[in-house]
Write a protein that holds these residues in place. Structure first.
Motif, PDB file in Angstrom:
ATOM      1  N   PRO A   1      -3.198 -10.591  -2.023  1.00 33.36           N
ATOM      2  CA  PRO A   1      -3.614  -9.573  -2.996  1.00 33.36           C
ATOM      3  C   PRO A   1      -2.371  -9.015  -3.674  1.00 33.36           C
ATOM      4  O   PRO A   1      -1.259  -9.135  -3.156  1.00 33.36           O
ATOM      5  N   ARG A   2      -2.560  -8.396  -4.803  1.00 33.80           N
ATOM      6  CA  ARG A   2      -1.407  -7.931  -5.564  1.00 33.80           C
ATOM      7  C   ARG A   2      -0.666  -6.806  -4.830  1.00 33.80           C
ATOM      8  O   ARG A   2      -1.244  -5.826  -4.404  1.00 33.80           O
ATOM      9  N   ILE A   3       0.655  -6.982  -4.754  1.00 30.09           N
ATOM     10  CA  ILE A   3       1.494  -6.026  -4.012  1.00 30.09           C
ATOM     11  C   ILE A   3       2.107  -5.020  -4.979  1.00 30.09           C
ATOM     12  O   ILE A   3       2.618  -5.393  -6.028  1.00 30.09           O
ATOM     13  N   SER A   4       2.007  -3.740  -4.648  1.00 31.64           N
ATOM     14  CA  SER A   4       2.821  -2.749  -5.376  1.00 31.64           C
ATOM     15  C   SER A   4       3.333  -1.753  -4.352  1.00 31.64           C
ATOM     16  O   SER A   4       3.666  -2.146  -3.254  1.00 31.64           O
ATOM     17  N   GLY A   5       3.394  -0.490  -4.674  1.00 30.58           N
ATOM     18  CA  GLY A   5       3.922   0.431  -3.667  1.00 30.58           C
ATOM     19  C   GLY A   5       3.871   1.856  -4.129  1.00 30.58           C
ATOM     20  O   GLY A   5       3.324   2.159  -5.191  1.00 30.58           O
ATOM     21  N   GLY A   6       4.412   2.763  -3.336  1.00 33.05           N
ATOM     22  CA  GLY A   6       4.397   4.185  -3.655  1.00 33.05           C
ATOM     23  C   GLY A   6       5.778   4.706  -3.824  1.00 33.05           C
ATOM     24  O   GLY A   6       5.994   5.879  -3.911  1.00 33.05           O
ATOM     25  N   GLU A  37      11.812 -10.037  -9.022  1.00 37.45           N
ATOM     26  CA  GLU A  37      11.092 -10.505  -7.840  1.00 37.45           C
ATOM     27  C   GLU A  37      12.129 -10.712  -6.735  1.00 37.45           C
ATOM     28  O   GLU A  37      13.319 -10.820  -6.998  1.00 37.45           O
ATOM     29  N   ALA A  97      -1.032   6.569  -4.372  1.00 41.35           N
ATOM     30  CA  ALA A  97      -0.097   5.969  -3.426  1.00 41.35           C
ATOM     31  C   ALA A  97       0.692   7.064  -2.712  1.00 41.35           C
ATOM     32  O   ALA A  97       0.939   8.131  -3.262  1.00 41.35           O
ATOM     33  N   ILE A 154       7.809 -12.724  -2.158  1.00 43.19           N
ATOM     34  CA  ILE A 154       6.598 -12.353  -2.866  1.00 43.19           C
ATOM     35  C   ILE A 154       6.883 -12.278  -4.362  1.00 43.19           C
ATOM     36  O   ILE A 154       7.806 -11.598  -4.803  1.00 43.19           O
ATOM     37  N   VAL A 155       6.087 -13.001  -5.138  1.00 46.06           N
ATOM     38  CA  VAL A 155       6.263 -13.055  -6.582  1.00 46.06           C
ATOM     39  C   VAL A 155       4.964 -12.561  -7.218  1.00 46.06           C
ATOM     40  O   VAL A 155       3.880 -13.019  -6.861  1.00 46.06           O
ATOM     41  N   ASN A 156       5.084 -11.617  -8.130  1.00 39.49           N
ATOM     42  CA  ASN A 156       3.881 -11.105  -8.787  1.00 39.49           C
ATOM     43  C   ASN A 156       3.591 -11.822 -10.100  1.00 39.49           C
ATOM     44  O   ASN A 156       2.456 -12.186 -10.366  1.00 39.49           O
ATOM     45  N   GLU A 179      10.116   3.494   1.603  1.00 43.04           N
ATOM     46  CA  GLU A 179       8.748   3.600   2.088  1.00 43.04           C
ATOM     47  C   GLU A 179       8.587   3.364   3.583  1.00 43.04           C
ATOM     48  O   GLU A 179       7.850   4.068   4.262  1.00 43.04           O
TER      49      GLU A 179
END
Ligand code: FES
Ligand code: FES
Lengths: 743, 81, 160
Positions: free
Chosen positions: B76-81, A594, A360, B57-59, A704
């Protein structure tokens, strides 16, 4: 389910100094490589010089026999054979094939670095070279060398090689009908090259493993809980048997959310029975960690005379290295996210090549997609003679707009950001010769996730806060500020520490712009738990109803007119009687946070192009972004500026260059050139605050989004300056010059 | 009945529908009933998805309520950097 | 590898060490003397994280041999504050939030001190070019430049 309540802030919003500041300006702060352990060995990793090769055999006997060498490991030392973590292990240590230049094949621990290096030379690896592919276009073509057979996901369209492993598409409406309604349709192919996160601190760790199978790991990481889980799974340990402590971290940007050397250090520690320190060189960092994706993108966009986007289509290929990637989703979803469109369709494809596993990098996947989409909008507006900012405002998504990836937006600040851009003096400032101005909007989802915070009232009335997220840009200060705000006490009375994995519950890494949002939320709730406990105890002490004990400005007071307890009690006084009223007082909160609000930003760039050389300089740059609520504005500005400059580097100079032989040709900071101080002007910032309903103070993650718009903003500026649409990043001088000469 | 939107490239697992109806009151029920009603999508659900419920958005939070008129979007599954 | 005995001065104090003839001064400082304030970002002279001063000249410690310190004066980040009094540059870096992760900070502070010793009243452009050898990936340099300019002004107003 709004958590947000408007309020007046006393501490939040001030420019207060961080608790780790003095250590960091005096050299006392301890980063990954700054730790030593008693009897420590030094480790080095042997890496494949080939882009793709079968490993026929590895003979480590001569290395192992060298005096001072205490352990040598290869993949044979890792029993893990399948499952969720197998790709991670394979990336850390090659199995039967080396999949990219720099792929680890063996590692050595010895009594000195010098001996470890010497031992590497004694390891004999017999390679059988295999055909390789590093270029995205070549990799997707039928007949390309296939990196991993049999991993093509369901639903991937036919006509590509088996390196195309994943396909996702999004959208709504009827794009063909939309193109019919357009007065102008623009269509182009865009490319971006792979970049590296480029953190200045190379990965480093110190591992120990006891004979009882319990280990300790000191490591620079964005997420020590994630590192623990990954290492424990790879090494077949229980999580409780591995305590991971996060060092201070010298930058991560997404690249330090995963393992690369840590399982090797632990395996060497286990085999040697000694503590092992493993520090990567810069060459290793560039060859075997991180990099981001390269892309090949086709965009088609229709616009009518009024500037309304009638249809938008993007086909986005993401090259993500030698393992399955996940960037395509995150490119295809945000590409047109800033706009309310009737007809939109985006497609993302993940492509494998013989390059390191991509990691990432700040809003992973979004910057290239945004570059292509925002270039197309710019081009259409230009062809119609429309103001590019007015066009964006006309099409902007608002609260209640259906996003291009599906959901309907809650309140967010895109329109406010665009209006701020319109009013900013930068937007109207005159331009000189060979100069051009570009604008772009960008989007990121943001993320919350599992989070734990514990706060304690100390015997003297001060508050200690423990949390589990490595602090990269001042988050300990922001968290202390939120706790101080909630408790009504001075910032100096609160100190926040990042605890190790043995001291807290599971925490998601410092990624997804989540820390100020999610850890902040849990910290606020921990403070509330302390207040609730104090009120409960004082109600008992004062023999009144709990509703008559109120907490205001750092003190508890009694509002019951019949009670004689009139004097308010502050934290010091409450702490002094804690033992008498039930024991130590603390509050903690564990949550899957969330509800992270989306974040939009708008960037304006002025560039000057040297017509003789094709060299581009950035003359002026402005970042405007919705932060929901800026807890510590300095640190928000810092995120906006730092992200923008990384995006500028992506746009102008940064690029992984592979030779015909599949080897990386620029694995050092001399040739992989990140922006330096003399390349840049000041980076102006405007913080817009449209509260996020998902946070008590309205916070949105900000880390980000700032890297999303710069590629497009700079490319649009260069296009304006040269009259040549910039379709390939980075816009290195030879590329720009070639475009000028072809004009 | 909540109506649930499916992103384009997943629609083939739902008989090419853009939207389906399910009687669910929270995320857990959704994650359980999706593969029951559309067994083809079981693998995708098991691999991890995100769900946007009324724009949020709820995972993973199973007990996140879904109202009858909620907007539910599979992602699709959300994440991040 | 042969070792050489070295007598030098580090941050004003006499220091003796024996180091391998091919060891860099950075290795000696960090690994032998435990002075980990000086950072290693590249080991090849490209990032400036290891900036120190050697007889008042700004150098990359990774490009100097440990043996070259013989009889000379080495200044590192550890010697910048006067006991508990921060150098004005350090104070201004904190006030201006000129650091995020902070890994570049020791090198940039040492380099900035060398700049201000030579050019007490630098322009923004001068600061930018002087610091062009010190990479920072986090900040975009804006707040660093502002902090250095503010420190220069403060130092001119009340010389330390
Ligand atoms: S470590 Fe010396 S210049 Fe980078
Ligand atoms: S503050 Fe992180 S590299 Fe400069």
């Amino acid at each position: 389910m709004s958590q947000y309540k408007a309020r007046k802030f006393n501490v939040v919003g001030q420019r207060l100094q961080r608790p780790d500041g003095i250590d960091k300006v005096t050299g006392r702060a301890r980063y990954g490589a700054d730790m030593d352990a008693a009897g420590m060995l030094h480790a080095k990793v042997l890496r494949s010089p080939h882009a793709h090769a079968r490993i026929i055999s590895i003979d480590t006997s001569a290395a192992a026999a060298l005096p001072g060498v205490m352990a040598v490991i290869t993949r044979a030392d890792f029993p893990l054979a399948s499952g969720e973590y197998i790709d991670l292990l394979d990336h850390c240590m090659a199995g039967d094939r080396a999949l990219y230049d720099g792929h680890a094949v063996a590692a050595v621990a010895a009594t000195s670095k010098r001996l470890a290096k010497q031992a590497l030379k004694l390891i004999k690896v017999d390679y059988e070279l295999l055909p390789h592919v590093t270029d995205i276009e070549a990799a997707i073509a039928p007949g390309a060398p296939v990196i991993h057979a049999g991993v093509v996901g369901r639903g991937v369209p036919k006509g590509y090689s088996d390196n195309v492993t994943r396909f996702r598409s999004f959208g709504h409406g009827d794009i063909e009908a939309g193109f019919q309604q357009a007065d102008v349709v623009v269509e182009r192919t865009y490319r971006t090259e792979a970049t590296h996160q480029g953190y200045i601190e190379p990965h480093a760790c110190v591992a120990t493993m006891g004979m009882d199978g319990r280990g300790d790991l000191w490591v620079c990481t964005q997420g020590h809980f994630a590192i623990r889980n990954m290492c424990a799974a790879i090494l077949g340990m229980e999580s409780a048997s591995l305590r991971v402590t996060a060092s201070e971290i010298g930058g991560g940007f997404g690249g330090k959310t995963t393992v690369c050397i840590e399982p090797l250090a632990l395996a060497l520690a286990k085999k040697s029975g000694r503590a092992v320190k493993l520090v990567m060189t810069r060459d290793e960092v560039l060859r075997a960690t991180g990099p981001t994706v390269s892309t090949l993108m086709h965009v088609k966009l229709g616009m009518n005379q009024a500037g309304r986007i009638t249809a938008a289509y993007a086909q986005l290929f993401y090259q993500s290295g030698a393992y399955r990637g996940y960037a395509a989703d995150f490119g295809a979803m945000p590409a047109f996210a800033p706009y309310a469109l009737e007809n939109v369709h985006t497609e993302g494809f993940d492509v494998m090549t013989n390059r390191p596993k991509s990691a990432a990098y700040r809003a992973p996947g979004a910057p290239p997609a945004c570059y292509a989409a925002e270039s197309a909008i710019d081009e259409a507006a230009h062809q119609l003679g429309l103001d590019p900012l007015a066009v964006r405002l006309l099409n902007a998504a608002r609260e209640g707009s259906k996003s291009s990836y599906g959901p309907t937006y809650a309140a967010h600040g895109l329109v406010e950001c665009l209006q701020a851009a319109q009013q900013h003096p930068h937007w109207r400032a005159p331009l000189g010769e060979n100069m051009g101005r570009g604008i772009a909007a960008g989007f990121w989802f943001n993320f919350g996730g599992d989070t734990c915070v514990s706060a304690f009232l100390n015997p003297d009335g001060s508050i200690s806060v423990s949390e589990g997220n490595p602090d990269i840009g001042g988050s300990r200060a922001s968290i202390s500020m939120m706790v101080a705000e909630e408790m009504g006490i001075p910032y100096e009375q609160v100190r926040t520490t990042v605890a190790d994995t043995g001291s807290m519950g599971q925490n998601e890494p410092t990624h997804g712009s989540r820390v100020t949002f999610a850890v902040g939320l849990a910290a606020i709730k921990s403070a509330r738990a302390i207040i609730a406990e104090i009120r409960h105890r004082l109600a008992q002490l004062w023999e009144v109803d709990i509703d008559s004990v109120v907490w205001q400005q750092g003190c508890a007071s009694c509002t019951d007119p019949n009670s004689e307890h009139k004097a308010p009690m502050d934290l010091r006084q409450v702490a002094a009687i804690a033992s008498n009223t039930g024991g130590p007082i603390g509050g903690h909160h564990e949550v899957n946070a969330e509800g992270a609000g989306v974040s939009f930003g708008v960037h304006i760039a002025d560039t000057e192009v040297d017509p003789q050389t094709g060299h581009i300089s950035i003359k002026r740059y402005t970042v405007i972004q919705d932060a929901g609520k800026a807890i510590q504005p300095d640190y928000v500005e810092g995120q906006l500026q730092g992200g923008a400059v990384q995006g500028i580097g992506w746009a102008l100079n940064e690029e992984y260059i592979y030779g015909e032989d599949g080897r990386l040709q620029n694995s050092g900071f001399l040739d992989y050139r990140i922006p330096v101080a003399s390349d840049l002007p000041m980076i102006d910032t405007v913080i817009v605050e449209v509260p996020n309903p998902g946070h008590p103070y309205g916070v949105r993650g900000v880390g980000e989004t700032p890297i999303v718009p710069p590629l497009a903003a700079v490319a649009n500026a260069v296009t304006a300056a040269t009259g040549v649409r910039q379709v390939h990043l980075p816009m290195s001088p030879p590329r720009v010059l070639a475009g000028l000469q072809a004009k | 009945m909540a109506s649930i939107q499916i992103f384009t490239s997943l629609q083939y697992l739902f008989n090419n529908q853009t939207e389906i109806e399910l009687d669910v009151a929270n995320l857990q029920q959704l994650l359980t009933r999706l593969p029951q009603a559309y067994p083809q999508c079981a693998q995708e659900v098991a691999n991890g998805i995100s769900v946007a419920i009324d724009g949020r958005i709820v995972n993973d939070a199973w007990f996140t309520p879904i109202e009858p008129n909620s907007e539910v979007v599979i992602l699709p599954r959300i994440s991040g950097g | 590898m042969q070792h050489t005995h070295i007598s030098t001065t580090i941050n004003g104090q006499p220091v003796e060490y024996a180091c391998a003839n091919d060891a860099s001064l950075l290795e000696v400082l960090r690994d032998q003397l435990g002075m980990t304030g000086t950072k290693e970002g590249c080991g090849s002279g490209d990032c400036g994280a290891c900036s120190i001063s050697l007889d008042n000249r700004l150098v990359c410690a990774c490009l100097v041999l440990g043996v070259e310190a013989q009889g000379r004066h080495v200044e590192t980040i550890e010697g910048m504050a006067d006991k508990n009094n921060l150098h004005i540059l350090q104070t201004k870096f904190l006030e201006h939030a000129a650091l995020q992760c902070g890994i570049c900070t020791p090198g940039i502070l040492v380099a900035a001190r060398a700049l201000l010793a030579k050019h007490p009243d630098p322009t923004e452009t001068q600061v930018r070019y002087w610091l062009a050898g010190n990479l920072c990936r986090c900040t975009g340099y804006d707040k660093i430049i502002r902090a250095v300019l503010a420190a220069a002004q403060a130092m001119r107003e009340e010389p330390a």
